[in-house]
Design a protein around this motif. Sequence first.
Motif, PDB file in Angstrom:
ATOM      1  N   VAL A 526      50.381  34.829  44.230  1.00 35.71           N
ATOM      2  CA  VAL A 526      49.873  34.717  42.857  1.00 35.71           C
ATOM      3  C   VAL A 526      49.115  35.972  42.438  1.00 35.71           C
ATOM      4  O   VAL A 526      49.198  36.400  41.281  1.00 35.71           O
ATOM      5  N   SER A 527      48.360  36.590  43.363  1.00 34.05           N
ATOM      6  CA  SER A 527      47.628  37.806  43.001  1.00 34.05           C
ATOM      7  C   SER A 527      48.587  38.961  42.755  1.00 34.05           C
ATOM      8  O   SER A 527      48.343  39.815  41.890  1.00 34.05           O
ATOM      9  N   VAL A 569      43.854  29.863  50.813  1.00 37.78           N
ATOM     10  CA  VAL A 569      44.115  29.141  49.570  1.00 37.78           C
ATOM     11  C   VAL A 569      43.795  30.046  48.387  1.00 37.78           C
ATOM     12  O   VAL A 569      43.067  31.036  48.509  1.00 37.78           O
ATOM     13  N   ILE A 570      44.310  29.700  47.246  1.00 32.65           N
ATOM     14  CA  ILE A 570      44.080  30.497  46.039  1.00 32.65           C
ATOM     15  C   ILE A 570      42.616  30.364  45.635  1.00 32.65           C
ATOM     16  O   ILE A 570      42.108  29.246  45.483  1.00 32.65           O
ATOM     17  N   PRO A 571      41.912  31.469  45.455  1.00 31.54           N
ATOM     18  CA  PRO A 571      40.500  31.397  45.062  1.00 31.54           C
ATOM     19  C   PRO A 571      40.331  30.688  43.724  1.00 31.54           C
ATOM     20  O   PRO A 571      41.159  30.835  42.813  1.00 31.54           O
ATOM     21  N   ILE A 579      44.643  30.247  34.375  1.00 33.26           N
ATOM     22  CA  ILE A 579      44.791  29.184  33.379  1.00 33.26           C
ATOM     23  C   ILE A 579      44.348  29.662  32.006  1.00 33.26           C
ATOM     24  O   ILE A 579      45.020  29.435  30.992  1.00 33.26           O
ATOM     25  N   LEU A 580      43.220  30.359  31.946  1.00 28.72           N
ATOM     26  CA  LEU A 580      42.697  30.808  30.653  1.00 28.72           C
ATOM     27  C   LEU A 580      43.533  31.937  30.055  1.00 28.72           C
ATOM     28  O   LEU A 580      43.600  32.085  28.831  1.00 28.72           O
ATOM     29  N   SER A 581      44.178  32.739  30.897  1.00 32.60           N
ATOM     30  CA  SER A 581      45.005  33.828  30.377  1.00 32.60           C
ATOM     31  C   SER A 581      46.261  33.295  29.703  1.00 32.60           C
ATOM     32  O   SER A 581      46.825  33.954  28.824  1.00 32.60           O
ATOM     33  N   ILE A 586      52.288  33.782  35.774  1.00 29.06           N
ATOM     34  CA  ILE A 586      51.241  33.580  36.777  1.00 29.06           C
ATOM     35  C   ILE A 586      51.064  32.095  37.074  1.00 29.06           C
ATOM     36  O   ILE A 586      50.997  31.675  38.240  1.00 29.06           O
ATOM     37  N   MET A 587      50.993  31.299  36.029  1.00 27.05           N
ATOM     38  CA  MET A 587      50.777  29.872  36.213  1.00 27.05           C
ATOM     39  C   MET A 587      51.937  29.224  36.957  1.00 27.05           C
ATOM     40  O   MET A 587      51.764  28.235  37.676  1.00 27.05           O
ATOM     41  N   ALA A 588      53.147  29.773  36.799  1.00 24.64           N
ATOM     42  CA  ALA A 588      54.310  29.217  37.489  1.00 24.64           C
ATOM     43  C   ALA A 588      54.212  29.391  39.000  1.00 24.64           C
ATOM     44  O   ALA A 588      54.845  28.643  39.758  1.00 24.64           O
TER      45      ALA A 588
END
Length: 662
Positions: A526-527, A569-571, A579-581, A586-588
């Motif tokens: 994700v990063s 795990v994802i921080p 989520i806010l972006s 990214i969310m996928a």
Amino acid sequence: MSSRALRRLEKQREQEKLAQQAAVEQEEESEEEYVQPKKAQNLFALMGNDDEDEEDNESDVQEEEEEVKPTIQLPTKSQKKSKKKKNKAKKKASSQTPEPEDNERDEQDDELDQILKEINKKERRLIDTTGEDDDQEEDEDDFTHDIIDPSYRFFTPLKQYKAASLLKINPKDLDPDTEFKNLFGNLSAEALEDADSTTSTSVPPEILQQIKRLSKVVRGWGGRDRRSIPGTTRKLILTKIRDDWIPTNTKDLSMEELSLKEIADNKASETEDWIDVIKEDVKKLSKYGIKQYKFERGPESKIANSQFYASVVVRPNHENLIQALNRFPYHVETILQVALILIRQGDKSNSNGLVERALFAFDRGFKQNFDLCNGLTRLPFNYYLNRQFYLAIFRYIEVLVKKGTLFTAFTYAKLLLSLSPADDPFGTRYFIDFYAIISGENKFLIDFVDSPLVKTYSQWYTPGLAYSAALAFLNLKNEVKAKEYLKKAFIKHPFTGYKLLEAIGLATDIPVNDYSIFEVGQETEVSTEAYLVRAPIMWKESKDRKFLHDNLLEFINNKVKLQPTHDGVIPINFLRFAILSGEGKIMAKIPSEVWDQNEFYEYDVLPPKIGDVEVLEDFIDQRYTAATYNEEEMLDMARNMSLQDAIENGFQGIPGAFPEDD
């Protein structure tokens, strides 16, 4: 050099110093004549510099106050000056005609000093890692720690203090007008006034007339610079008052500084550290001028909170929410939620104005002597209204990007990180590199990556920061350093390097499908995606892309030794940012279990789960959560109010709500 040689060299050095000292003392005894002083003199006067007349006078005064045995003989002033001149002449002569033996001795001394310095440095590091030497001033290490502890033990108060210089902000840079002036030259006062006088939302002319009448009642509203606040001499920092904002004497939000006890209690609720350790840390924070604050609202806000809760959580209803905004024009949660609704409806201009109004509500609530820009101000994330302030800044960064004021957006990103650099609640380290590059702040990005703000924990060295630092050196025409930092980035984030070659379109000769050589976990995936979304915008120059392609290919072919990954795990701060972006790519990449295990509300995305955490439910009244008002009911309520009551209750947006006569 062996230890025996070290000891022999040190012994030889001491013998030479003693011989020189004895020769000087013998020479001074032969040159000087001692006399019996009439008055006892102060021995401490010998420690000062006797060249200046003022110091001589001070020593005379001390001689009268101090009594010393009369057997002690001291040189007179003229003798001391004569001796000093001779010593200076000798030193000058010796410096002009150095002997070969002296040069050889100096080289040996320098070599010994360097060796001893290295030994002391290693001992210092050993002491730091074992937790000893607590009584001495903090001597910061350069180690990067793989695991982030809950109390951020290694990101010490001294490191925070040193890092404040990077996060310090010029308040003028928070004003988009400053960037417009830098971009287009000195704009006339008329042009700026015309821009400031425009409304932030679509308001009918009759409503604007009502607002102008109200502004005459509320004296001191706005002022010539549109930054004046009624009842105080403090100026607004973040915003300017717009023509469509309801004038009011009462502010919705206020601020208070946390006491040391409150800070200690917060830390105790979040960590398992001993209370004595926590108190010591809190004292050090205070010592370095690091202060913590929280926003507050009065009990009368419960009605607005309750209606917001009812319209968003209990029974989602956009129309009720918009009507609530008319009744409570400075209720920040309602403002930001309506702004989000308007964005989804395609009404970006009105949405931008609402975000700015939410920021104004906080701006007006600052304490009189509050310093937002010094890099040492903290707003703990466990307080509910503090989280709303973070959200308002995050939304405003998006507004600034739409305006094209990229440097101002970068400045607000710095501000967002400075409010809690350890927690970094909104994941600023995942996107600040983008704003630094596109606004030309290459030197800042390099200093930032080399600072404790990134080097303290390995997780803080995000893929974006790693690869963008190499690009920053390229922008500064330093290809040697660019290659060095690109190699560091690839060693730490090889998966990102492979995917980056795909993203910029130069991956035809790269074995991009061979990802088995490194572990790819959720955090890495994700990063990496978060960086790839913006990477093509940053790596847009063909020469920069060729540099990236050629050097990464070299690292891959030479099989550069990679660092072992600590993929977990994802921080939670990355999840908030993602989520806010609203970035679909990214969310996928976020695993489905994350969505299944959490309840998400956009007004407060993933509040902290550890410690004493405030939530919206703590500030509502259940009697009002189901209450709704239609336009006719609100109109009747407004007509029965006096003008002053209407001002204080913030009625807006309903034609005929105010009586025609004053």
